[in-house]
Structures are given as C-alpha cells and as structure tokens.
Design an enzyme around this catalytic site. Sequence first.
Site, PDB file in Angstrom:
ATOM      1  CE1 TYR A 174     -12.815 -24.063 -27.920  1.00  0.00           C
ATOM      2  CE2 TYR A 174     -14.993 -24.095 -26.965  1.00  0.00           C
ATOM      3  CZ  TYR A 174     -13.994 -23.436 -27.649  1.00  0.00           C
ATOM      4  OH  TYR A 174     -14.186 -22.135 -28.035  1.00  0.00           O
TER       5      TYR A 174
HETATM    6  N1  NAP Z   1     -14.496 -18.787 -30.919  1.00  0.00           N
HETATM    7  C1  NAP Z   1     -13.319 -18.767 -30.346  1.00  0.00           C
HETATM    8  O1  NAP Z   1     -12.266 -18.734 -31.015  1.00  0.00           O
HETATM    9  C2  NAP Z   1     -13.237 -18.793 -28.838  1.00  0.00           C
HETATM   10  C3  NAP Z   1     -12.009 -18.504 -28.196  1.00  0.00           C
HETATM   11  C4  NAP Z   1     -11.981 -18.498 -26.809  1.00  0.00           C
HETATM   12  C5  NAP Z   1     -13.149 -18.775 -26.076  1.00  0.00           C
HETATM   13  N2  NAP Z   1     -14.315 -19.077 -26.732  1.00  0.00           N
HETATM   14  C6  NAP Z   1     -15.563 -19.372 -25.981  1.00  0.00           C
HETATM   15  O2  NAP Z   1     -15.753 -18.386 -24.986  1.00  0.00           O
HETATM   16  C7  NAP Z   1     -15.907 -19.022 -23.712  1.00  0.00           C
HETATM   17  C8  NAP Z   1     -15.444 -18.096 -22.618  1.00  0.00           C
HETATM   18  O3  NAP Z   1     -14.079 -17.735 -22.819  1.00  0.00           O
HETATM   19  P1  NAP Z   1     -13.136 -17.416 -21.580  1.00  0.00           P
HETATM   20  O4  NAP Z   1     -13.200 -18.539 -20.630  1.00  0.00           O
HETATM   21  O5  NAP Z   1     -11.817 -16.993 -22.125  1.00  0.00           O
HETATM   22  O6  NAP Z   1     -13.912 -16.149 -20.961  1.00  0.00           O
HETATM   23  P2  NAP Z   1     -13.489 -15.024 -19.931  1.00  0.00           P
HETATM   24  O7  NAP Z   1     -14.752 -14.615 -19.273  1.00  0.00           O
HETATM   25  O8  NAP Z   1     -12.685 -13.947 -20.570  1.00  0.00           O
HETATM   26  O9  NAP Z   1     -12.537 -15.740 -18.853  1.00  0.00           O
HETATM   27  C9  NAP Z   1     -13.055 -16.741 -18.013  1.00  0.00           C
HETATM   28  C10 NAP Z   1     -12.101 -16.959 -16.851  1.00  0.00           C
HETATM   29  O10 NAP Z   1     -12.113 -15.818 -15.998  1.00  0.00           O
HETATM   30  C11 NAP Z   1     -12.173 -16.228 -14.651  1.00  0.00           C
HETATM   31  N3  NAP Z   1     -13.496 -15.825 -14.158  1.00  0.00           N
HETATM   32  C12 NAP Z   1     -14.697 -15.920 -14.827  1.00  0.00           C
HETATM   33  N4  NAP Z   1     -15.693 -15.411 -14.103  1.00  0.00           N
HETATM   34  C13 NAP Z   1     -15.147 -14.976 -12.947  1.00  0.00           C
HETATM   35  C14 NAP Z   1     -15.683 -14.352 -11.794  1.00  0.00           C
HETATM   36  N5  NAP Z   1     -16.987 -14.069 -11.702  1.00  0.00           N
HETATM   37  N6  NAP Z   1     -14.843 -14.022 -10.782  1.00  0.00           N
HETATM   38  C15 NAP Z   1     -13.523 -14.292 -10.872  1.00  0.00           C
HETATM   39  N7  NAP Z   1     -12.935 -14.895 -11.938  1.00  0.00           N
HETATM   40  C16 NAP Z   1     -13.753 -15.237 -12.964  1.00  0.00           C
HETATM   41  C17 NAP Z   1     -11.970 -17.747 -14.649  1.00  0.00           C
HETATM   42  O11 NAP Z   1     -10.563 -18.038 -14.676  1.00  0.00           O
HETATM   43  P3  NAP Z   1      -9.632 -18.127 -13.366  1.00  0.00           P
HETATM   44  O12 NAP Z   1     -10.482 -18.561 -12.214  1.00  0.00           O
HETATM   45  O13 NAP Z   1      -8.591 -19.105 -13.732  1.00  0.00           O
HETATM   46  O14 NAP Z   1      -9.078 -16.757 -13.179  1.00  0.00           O
HETATM   47  C18 NAP Z   1     -12.533 -18.134 -15.992  1.00  0.00           C
HETATM   48  O15 NAP Z   1     -12.021 -19.350 -16.480  1.00  0.00           O
HETATM   49  C19 NAP Z   1     -15.128 -20.338 -23.863  1.00  0.00           C
HETATM   50  O16 NAP Z   1     -15.500 -21.323 -22.936  1.00  0.00           O
HETATM   51  C20 NAP Z   1     -15.505 -20.732 -25.271  1.00  0.00           C
HETATM   52  O17 NAP Z   1     -16.806 -21.312 -25.298  1.00  0.00           O
HETATM   53  C21 NAP Z   1     -14.381 -19.078 -28.100  1.00  0.00           C
END
Ligand code: NAP
Length: 357
Positions: free
Chosen positions: A61
């Site tokens: 990351y």
């Molecule tokens: N193991 C793996 O292969 C893997 C892969 C991916 C992720 N992960 C882990 O999972 C974590 C979370 O993944 P993700 O960031 O993809 O999760 P997600 O919850 O699907 O998307 C998060 C994104 O949604 C938007 N958001 C989040 N909360 C919000 C709210 N309350 N209101 C409005 N928009 C909101 C923001 O983007 P915008 O503001 O740009 O819209 C934020 O960056 C990562 O940080 C990482 O630690 C692991």
Amino acid sequence: MEYRKLGASGMFVPALTLGTATFYPPEMNDRTGTTDAAQSRRIIDVCLDHGLTMFDSATSYGRGHSELFLGEAIKGRRDKVIISTKAGMPSGEGPMRIGLSRQNLTTAIETSLTRLHTDYIDVFQLHCFDSLTPVEETLSTLDDFVRQGKIRYVGVSNFAGWQLMKSLAVAERHNLPRYVIQQVYYSLIGRDFELDLMPLGVDQGVSAAIWSPLGWGRLTGKLRRGQPVPEGSRLLKTQADAPPIDPERLFKVIDCLERVAAQVGKSIPQVALNWLLQRPTVATVIIGARNEKQLLDNLGAVGWSLSREQVAMLDAASTVYPLYPQWHQRRYTLDRNPSPVPTDVRDWFPQAGQDTY
Ligand SMILES: NC(=O)c1ccc[n+]([C@@H]2O[C@H](COP(=O)([O-])OP(=O)(O)OC[C@H]3O[C@@H](n4cnc5c(N)ncnc54)[C@H](OP(=O)(O)O)[C@@H]3O)[C@@H](O)[C@H]2O)c1
C-alpha cells in the site's frame, strides 16, 4: 465498539477496522484518493476516540507509505492498537519482491516491523496465493516469526477454498501455524464469498475480515442511474481495478439500500456495513474513508441492527444465482447430510424456479 472473536483463536478484534490503503503522499500518483500523513494521523485519532483500534495495511500500500504513516501515528500508543498487515503482492521491482517464498516474506515482515516502529504484528496475512511456492515453505517461515514473537496471528487473503483448505491441512500435519482469519471481498454487490469460503470458515473456525465493504466505493449513495461516476471519486480513477459488477444488479441493490436507509433513518453506507456485520463468520469489516466526515458516517454502522425483514429485503435484492456444485448440494445433499453452515445461509440461495431468468 463491539469486539468479536477471531476464528479458532482466543483473540478478539473490533467489529470495524480502518483500511489504510489510501494512506500515501499526494505527490505520488493519486489513484485511490490519497490521505497524507497529517490527515492519516487525524483519522487514526478519531478511530481511537471511537474505540476502533484495528488498522489494516500491507507492504504494497502506497509503496510502503501506508505502514510508514500508520507507524508514525501510533508511536507511544502501540499497546492501544491492533495492527493487521499483509505481504505477497508486488512491493518493489523484480521476482524477489513478490510472492510467499521464505525470501520475500522474511524481507517483507522485517521491513513492516521497521516501518511500523514495532517489534510485533498482531495479525499477519498473506495478500494472495502463490502457486510457485510450496505451502510448507510459507507456513514454516510464518512459524519462525510466530516463535520469535514477531507475529501473533496469521491469516490469508484472496485465497480460493482449496488453497485455504490445503494450507490448513498442511499446517495440521506438520504442527505449523493455523490461519484464523481470511481477508475477503464481500459486499451487497459481491456475494461470491458465501458460496465456498464462508462455509469453509464456519467449518474450520476461520473468521472473515471484509475488504471493500462498499463495493469499492459504489454503495455510498453517490452513484445514480444514467449519471456519470462522480468526478474526483476513488471509483472513477480506479475502475479498472474494482471488483466486476452487473450494473442492473448494482442499481437494484442501491434502490433497496435507499428504501431501507429511509426506514431506519441511517445513511446508505451505514446500512450496507450493518448488513455485512450480520453475516456468519464476519469478525470485522474494514472500512475505507477518504476523510473524517466519511469515517464518522461509517462508524455509525455499529451499535444497532437491521431488522430481519430489512435484512431479507437486502438479501432478495442482492441474491446471486448459485454456481455448481452449490446448487446441486443445496438441492440434494444438505438435508441428508447437514452442513455446518447455518440454515439461513442455505436459504440465501434461491430455490429452483423461484428466481427470475
Ligand atoms: N486484501 C485485499 O486484497 C484488499 C483489497 C482492497 C482493499 N483492502 C482493504 O480494505 C480497505 C477498504 O477498501 P475500500 O477503500 O475499497 O472500501 P470501500 O468501503 O468499498 O470504499 C471506500 C471508498 O468509498 C467512499 N466512501 C467510504 N465511506 C463513505 C461514506 N460514508 N460516504 C461517502 N463515500 C464514502 C470513499 O471514496 P470516494 O470518496 O472517493 O468516493 C472511500 O475511499 C482498504 O483500505 C484495505 O485496507 C484489502
């Protein structure tokens, strides 16, 4: 904050974990919506104030910056946090900086410890399966780190069912560390996890940590039918990396989320996260928040529960047609040979003829 037991271990983790994949300096290529060092610190402070004590990172990351920012922010309060990190995805150039070999894992774990300013990692996960490295080599390397006290609990991420099951069997045969967590993609628009990995988790005592719980930022209320993906959103910049979806199904789910959110007086992300928190084997949901406002919204996903009827509405809107052999087992096997999967999990699969074609 509610705490949940981590699989067949004695460890407890908070129901929400903060994902730190967006922690890196803005001058680096801004693909995922960067959170710089100062914002990262502020977000971690807010988490700790709200009892969210677990932080998920990875060597890959932000090309190491995620672990660096996290390490800086928790200096002097290591005992108050649970660190989850991962290795195995490319973390540099060349064949030595990828995979689950003793060579790469040793370098990766030692580097993580340095970046995080700590002498132990609470939960260490393999970021993906490596078909070129023997499972025995990976497990014996983890065993060495566990025995040295540098790693406390181990797990995997993005493994197929057979890969995880083989690893558990090898661990048992050679008395090596047993995985107690699988970090998986699971959301209202991505329920493949339920088909094989979840029943495996129930049977084997492997809890789930959920990544991209809002479907890579799609279940936030910002996406609208026929409208462009919002400017500046993480989704717009990284669509090519996002989990694949069927747009029709996506908007069916979003419509349902809107209805349920209005009924319970919660936001769409809060409802989507609460649904996940009610699924079998889910120990923690890894929330992603670009800023403090989103974080506070997502923290409101705990402390209440959707009703059975609301869960049923969301289940129906997001149902996936079962794949083989799940449909066959459901139809012919499970009733004669009860599965360890709770009955309601079996009920998520539609009966033949009940679903639409
Ligand atoms: N193991 C793996 O292969 C893997 C892969 C991916 C992720 N992960 C882990 O999972 C974590 C979370 O993944 P993700 O960031 O993809 O999760 P997600 O919850 O699907 O998307 C998060 C994104 O949604 C938007 N958001 C989040 N909360 C919000 C709210 N309350 N209101 C409005 N928009 C909101 C923001 O983007 P915008 O503001 O740009 O819209 C934020 O960056 C990562 O940080 C990482 O630690 C692991």
